[in-house]
Design a protein around this motif. Structure first.
Motif, mmCIF file in Angstrom:
data_model
loop_
_atom_site.group_PDB
_atom_site.id
_atom_site.type_symbol
_atom_site.label_atom_id
_atom_site.label_comp_id
_atom_site.label_asym_id
_atom_site.label_seq_id
_atom_site.Cartn_x
_atom_site.Cartn_y
_atom_site.Cartn_z
ATOM 1 N N GLN A 135 -27.646 13.260 -14.372
ATOM 2 C CA GLN A 135 -26.797 12.576 -13.393
ATOM 3 C C GLN A 135 -27.059 11.076 -13.456
ATOM 4 O OE1 GLN A 135 -27.374 14.256 -9.496
ATOM 5 N NE2 GLN A 135 -25.734 15.738 -9.787
ATOM 6 N N LYS A 137 -25.778 7.041 -11.927
ATOM 7 C CA LYS A 137 -25.091 6.272 -10.898
ATOM 8 C C LYS A 137 -24.259 5.178 -11.566
ATOM 9 C CE LYS A 137 -28.767 6.935 -7.461
ATOM 10 N NZ LYS A 137 -29.737 6.253 -6.567
ATOM 11 N N THR A 213 -23.042 13.441 -15.491
ATOM 12 C CA THR A 213 -22.306 13.653 -14.246
ATOM 13 C C THR A 213 -22.603 12.493 -13.316
ATOM 14 O OG1 THR A 213 -24.118 14.990 -13.333
ATOM 15 C CG2 THR A 213 -22.323 16.164 -14.438
ATOM 16 N N ALA A 215 -23.472 10.786 -9.862
ATOM 17 C CA ALA A 215 -24.278 11.225 -8.725
ATOM 18 C C ALA A 215 -23.543 11.063 -7.397
ATOM 19 C CB ALA A 215 -25.597 10.448 -8.690
ATOM 20 N N GLU A 216 -22.760 9.972 -7.218
ATOM 21 C CA GLU A 216 -22.164 9.700 -5.913
ATOM 22 C C GLU A 216 -20.999 10.614 -5.588
ATOM 23 O OE1 GLU A 216 -22.736 7.442 -8.181
ATOM 24 O OE2 GLU A 216 -23.905 5.789 -7.353
#
Length: 324
Positions: A135, A137, A213, A215-216
């Motif tokens: 993940q 950001k 992917t 994160a948020e």
């Protein structure tokens, strides 16, 4: 003084041996030359290779010894000046290394050749593409590494995003190739792959695919939100059109039907369906009283308008109708 004496003694001794050998018709032994018969030092596992060790001059018999590092591998005795051939099999990576040969005869204690180094040619294994994080950001630099566990050096690694090449590097050591990917939007999440290739038969190998992917938020939810919004908009437009073209005309038609159900519809309606008079139903009245009712004339529906309403009074006296 002592050291100088020994050096001079050795010089005279060697000179005497050379003179004796020349007097006997024997040649001076030269340094041997070690060469690969196959012409290349690149070898593969389970490959048979041959090394030739040859001294251009020297009186037979000659003794040839092959060394790997400082360890004896094989010994050959030659009664002529033909090269000595040493046959080897590369069974593992430990068989690859530094080789040299030594030649000697009855006159000389021995002379060595220059060393040779074999290089193992190994087919590539499938590279593995990985990252310490799955993940990321927005605004983060994510790391991707690509490594083939097997395969001879150098190895060229190429990184792909989708079908587009984004980075290439040639590794001279058995280390992973590393790149940094800046995650700014959902389009930066993947799909990533890497390719490894070396000089072994021009074979290339591709890694597994890798996706980051976010994160948020979920990038997959955005198309669904847009899709649901379009469905809702279509429903509102459809409902508005239904009110305009179906519900409102049905209500108007219902009013005319109620008016005509009283039985006070003009006979003009029978003759002309688009131009008729509608009478409003009135309650029974007492004698000597006036009743007020309205008469509206519906004009051609194609013009979408009605004639003015006319109000009249009717007086009923002793069974006789009259206008008030």
């Amino acid at each position: 003084m002592y050291f100088l004496t020994i050096l001079l003694f050795s010089y005279f001794q060697v000179s005497q041996q050379i003179q004796n050998a020349t007097a006997d018709g024997r040649e001076i032994l030269s340094n041997p030359i070690l060469t690969p018969v196959q012409g290349t030092l690149e070898v593969m596992l389970n490959q048979n290779v041959s090394l030739s060790c040859h001294s251009d001059s020297g009186s037979p018999p000659l003794k040839y010894t092959l060394f790997k590092a400082s360890q004896k591998v094989s010994i050959l005795n030659k009664t002529d000046l033909m090269p000595a051939l040493f046959n080897l099999t590369i069974n593992s990576a430990s068989d690859v290394g530094e080789y040299k040969c030594k030649v000697e005869n009855e006159i000389h204690g021995g002379k060595y050749s220059r060393s040779l180094n074999f290089m193992l040619k190994e087919p590539l294994s499938k590279p593995v593409l990985s990252s310490p994080i799955s993940q990321a950001k927005k605004g983060q630099n994510a790391t991707l590494s690509c490594l083939s566990e097997k395969g001879h050096l150098p190895i060229t690694y190429t990184f792909f995003k989708g079908k587009q090449s984004i980075y290439q590097v040639k590794m001279q050591k058995k280390e992973a190739a590393v790149i940094f990917v800046l995650i700014n939007s959902c389009s930066d999440l993947g799909t990533y792959k890497c390719r490894a290739e070396n000089s072994f038969r021009d074979i290339t190998k591709y890694s597994n695919s890798f996706n980051f992917t976010l994160a948020e938020e979920s990038c997959d939810s955005q198309p669904w939100i847009i899709f649901l919004g379009l469905i809702l908009l279509a429903f509102v437009i459809g409902f508005a059109l239904a009110i305009r073209f179906f519900i409102i005309p049905s209500c108007k038609a219902g009013k005319f039907t109620s008016a005509s159900s009283t039985g006070l519809t003009s006979t003009n309606k029978v003759e002309e369906s688009e131009n008729y008079v509608t009478y409003t139903e009135i309650k029974p009245i007492q004698k000597q009283e006036c009743a007020v009712f309205s008469v509206s004339r519906r004009e051609d529906e194609k013009e979408k308008r009605e004639s003015p309403t006319i109000y009249s009074q009717v007086v009923i006296r002793d069974g006789i109708q009259g206008t008030c």
